[in-house]
Write a protein that holds these residues in place. Sequence first.
Motif, PDB file in Angstrom:
ATOM      1  N   ASP A  40     -76.523  94.561 -35.001  1.00 47.42           N
ATOM      2  CA  ASP A  40     -76.343  93.625 -36.112  1.00 47.42           C
ATOM      3  C   ASP A  40     -77.177  94.114 -37.302  1.00 47.42           C
ATOM      4  O   ASP A  40     -77.980  95.034 -37.181  1.00 47.42           O
ATOM      5  N   TRP A  41     -77.010  93.475 -38.458  1.00 47.36           N
ATOM      6  CA  TRP A  41     -77.732  93.947 -39.640  1.00 47.36           C
ATOM      7  C   TRP A  41     -77.804  92.867 -40.711  1.00 47.36           C
ATOM      8  O   TRP A  41     -77.068  91.878 -40.665  1.00 47.36           O
ATOM      9  N   ILE A  42     -78.682  93.122 -41.666  1.00 45.06           N
ATOM     10  CA  ILE A  42     -78.841  92.242 -42.826  1.00 45.06           C
ATOM     11  C   ILE A  42     -78.948  93.112 -44.069  1.00 45.06           C
ATOM     12  O   ILE A  42     -79.606  94.155 -44.065  1.00 45.06           O
ATOM     13  N   ILE A  93     -74.738  89.373 -44.176  1.00 44.25           N
ATOM     14  CA  ILE A  93     -75.425  89.356 -42.888  1.00 44.25           C
ATOM     15  C   ILE A  93     -74.397  89.442 -41.774  1.00 44.25           C
ATOM     16  O   ILE A  93     -73.360  88.767 -41.819  1.00 44.25           O
ATOM     17  N   LYS A  94     -74.676  90.281 -40.788  1.00 42.27           N
ATOM     18  CA  LYS A  94     -73.919  90.254 -39.539  1.00 42.27           C
ATOM     19  C   LYS A  94     -74.898  89.882 -38.433  1.00 42.27           C
ATOM     20  O   LYS A  94     -75.881  90.587 -38.198  1.00 42.27           O
ATOM     21  N   ASN A 120     -72.677  85.150 -46.109  1.00 41.22           N
ATOM     22  CA  ASN A 120     -73.210  85.496 -47.410  1.00 41.22           C
ATOM     23  C   ASN A 120     -74.728  85.306 -47.347  1.00 41.22           C
ATOM     24  O   ASN A 120     -75.198  84.223 -46.991  1.00 41.22           O
ATOM     25  N   THR A 121     -75.479  86.334 -47.667  1.00 42.02           N
ATOM     26  CA  THR A 121     -76.929  86.283 -47.497  1.00 42.02           C
ATOM     27  C   THR A 121     -77.577  85.222 -48.386  1.00 42.02           C
ATOM     28  O   THR A 121     -78.531  84.550 -47.974  1.00 42.02           O
ATOM     29  N   GLU A 122     -77.065  85.053 -49.598  1.00 45.29           N
ATOM     30  CA  GLU A 122     -77.709  84.148 -50.538  1.00 45.29           C
ATOM     31  C   GLU A 122     -77.510  82.680 -50.209  1.00 45.29           C
ATOM     32  O   GLU A 122     -78.433  81.880 -50.309  1.00 45.29           O
ATOM     33  N   GLN A 159     -72.977  80.973 -46.496  1.00 48.69           N
ATOM     34  CA  GLN A 159     -71.571  80.680 -46.233  1.00 48.69           C
ATOM     35  C   GLN A 159     -71.004  81.673 -45.214  1.00 48.69           C
ATOM     36  O   GLN A 159     -71.171  82.882 -45.346  1.00 48.69           O
ATOM     37  N   GLN A 160     -70.338  81.140 -44.199  1.00 49.20           N
ATOM     38  CA  GLN A 160     -69.744  82.029 -43.199  1.00 49.20           C
ATOM     39  C   GLN A 160     -68.493  82.692 -43.756  1.00 49.20           C
ATOM     40  O   GLN A 160     -67.681  82.052 -44.450  1.00 49.20           O
ATOM     41  N   LEU A 161     -68.331  83.977 -43.466  1.00 48.76           N
ATOM     42  CA  LEU A 161     -67.215  84.774 -43.971  1.00 48.76           C
ATOM     43  C   LEU A 161     -66.510  85.459 -42.806  1.00 48.76           C
ATOM     44  O   LEU A 161     -67.054  85.566 -41.707  1.00 48.76           O
ATOM     45  N   THR A 162     -65.289  85.922 -43.069  1.00 50.73           N
ATOM     46  CA  THR A 162     -64.560  86.704 -42.067  1.00 50.73           C
ATOM     47  C   THR A 162     -64.082  87.998 -42.701  1.00 50.73           C
ATOM     48  O   THR A 162     -63.825  88.065 -43.918  1.00 50.73           O
ATOM     49  N   LEU A 163     -63.944  89.018 -41.884  1.00 52.40           N
ATOM     50  CA  LEU A 163     -63.483  90.311 -42.391  1.00 52.40           C
ATOM     51  C   LEU A 163     -62.067  90.231 -42.930  1.00 52.40           C
ATOM     52  O   LEU A 163     -61.697  90.945 -43.864  1.00 52.40           O
TER      53      LEU A 163
END
Length: 719
Positions: free
Chosen positions: A587-589, A594-595, A602-604, A607-611
Amino acid sequence: MLNLLKRIPKPSTWWQKIKRTMDISAPLVWFFILNVVLIWVKTFVNYHMNFNLGAEGSTQQFLLFFNPIPTAIILLSIALYFRGSVSYWIAILFNFIQSLWLFANILYYREFSDFLSMGILGSGSSTGNNLSKSIAAIIHWSDYMIFIDIIILALLVIFKQLTIDKKGVQKRFAMLTTALGIVLMFVGYGIASTNRSGLLTRSFDNNYIVKYLGLNEYAVFNGIQTYNQTESRKHAKPADLEKIKQFVSKQKLPDDVQYYGTQKGKNVFVIHLESFQQFLIDYKVEGREVTPNLNKFYHDQKTLSFDNFYHQVGQGKTSDAEMMQENSLYGLSTGSAMVKYGTNNTFESMPAILSQRGYTTAAFHGDVATFWNRDNTYKSFGYNYFFSKAYYPNASKPNFNVGYGMKDKIFLRDSMEYVEQLPQPFYAKLITVTNHYPYDLDKENIDFPATKTGDKTVDGYVQTAHYLDQAFGELMNYLKKAGLYDNSMFVLYGDHYGISENHQPAIAQLLGKDKVSNYDLAQFQKVPFMIHANGLKGGVNHTYGGEIDMLPTLLDLLGVPDDNMTMFGKDMLSPKNDGIVPFRDGDWITPKYIKYNNQYFNTENGQQLTLQSDDDLKKTAEKVQSHVDKVLDYSDSVITGDLLRFDKSRSDFHAIDKKDYSYKKSDGLSALQRAQKTNPSSALAKNKSKSTLDLYKTDAPELAPSSSDENSDASSSSK
């Protein structure tokens, strides 16, 4: 009295009864059982007499009692596959092999407080050499008692005092006996795993392996480890390192001119904040700050404080943090790199780098030297000194310890006895332990309210963190009075999370939320990273980074060139830093995305996002994931292949020779004493050999003089 003596059977009568019992049926089976019992007895007795395994509770005591039996059955059962006198000699041989292994470990443990490894046996290492030189001094006549039974059994066979079973036993019986040993071994492992999860995968201390599984099982486990290491090392070649160095050189960032070299020549204190998470900074319970001293330090204008700094450890936990902090190499995906590879690998570590530039380097830890294999790994890292539990007289007092070592207030105070003797400039790493799971502290040392989440594990966390903060405050006050503060750079970092994701309801309460998302859990992996020094332009720095980035960042401040170093971290002070933070699980940031736990945010704003719904995320994720996978893979290759042994590109650094290091207390104290004359730059030498320890003020109740002591002092003064 004479009548009683006459009634006592003579030894010859005892032996005749035993012999008659063994001759009734299956004498080989009885001989096998006798050898199993003898192996079990001497192993179990020596566990208690010559090893400090720290067995606590009924389960661990049972395992210590039980674990010599399975392998004794398995090995000695080999004799049952033969007939006649050969079977007896094979049983004696396997008794001797196990006894010799026990004997060798007794001697080695007496000298090094650790167990022999296959790597040490096969490498002719400094520890092996030191042991052979001092064997006459450490051996006791009673150690040879381990072989008495073997001599007696051999004489009985030679002089035909035993009935030799010429028929032997059925192979079916022999196979069932071997199978019994194997089943018992798995039963023991099952019980051990229940009591200590991750026993073999994390393998943080050889004492634990022996305590839970047994000395013979440890030999097998260590042999497999050594084989895997040897194979990966054997197939490695210089071209593997060259490919990685090309990758690393492309990742190299320009130094920040306003920071580069500003701390050159200063002492460096690295203070390891055990299990300390970033959320504790400025956190309050019932209106009180949990860490007032650290808060003040964090916000000081001479402190560079990073508020987006993450731990990146895997199963190796603290040892992974140390590997990253000292080497800018990641821990392994399973187990601990320090345990598996710390003894024999070549490293380009901070202690070695600085010691080759005139620094004295020392590590301080109030627990046993073997924990996380530090006693061997620190030699590979190039530490001149390692002050472990053996150096601290107070460490032998039970109420002066908690969990994984000495209580922080006592540990830090007692460490200053050695710090003031270190020739300057020095690099000193102080590893605190009180703020460690399960966050227990005796009532005398608790003066802070627990949180009220209802989770017993979590609620004590702020209390041990507060205790650590108090200990840190006492240390800083002393260093200012002792004249060691102004010319030092202080580096503080949290090694890993204190509260795991298994406590999500409690985490939600701590964070003032109804429930936590994976985004919240990702943010919860932040730990402090602070750098403080006089004349340093401080403030809160928002650059994203992690423990892998500590080494290049500190080398920037100290003015040490790192162009040819194999580091996977990036200088957090560089204006070109992109802020990618890989986690050990892939995983990573980043400052943008963020994953975490296979979800994207969204790091800021969280909000959850999808590819599928975000093209920019998809493009960024592919690029970042490729980079993360590559650095983790390359870092693993450096460690498992011991690739740094091929590094000939650095004219300013030479690989250290582990034979030059000894962490025995007598050797360490002698070296310090010599240094006061050969290099009189220590705080003690500059103070005309007068100690400043009386300036150290602590409210540790364990160190407070008792009323009887006070009366005794008063009485003495009146005289």
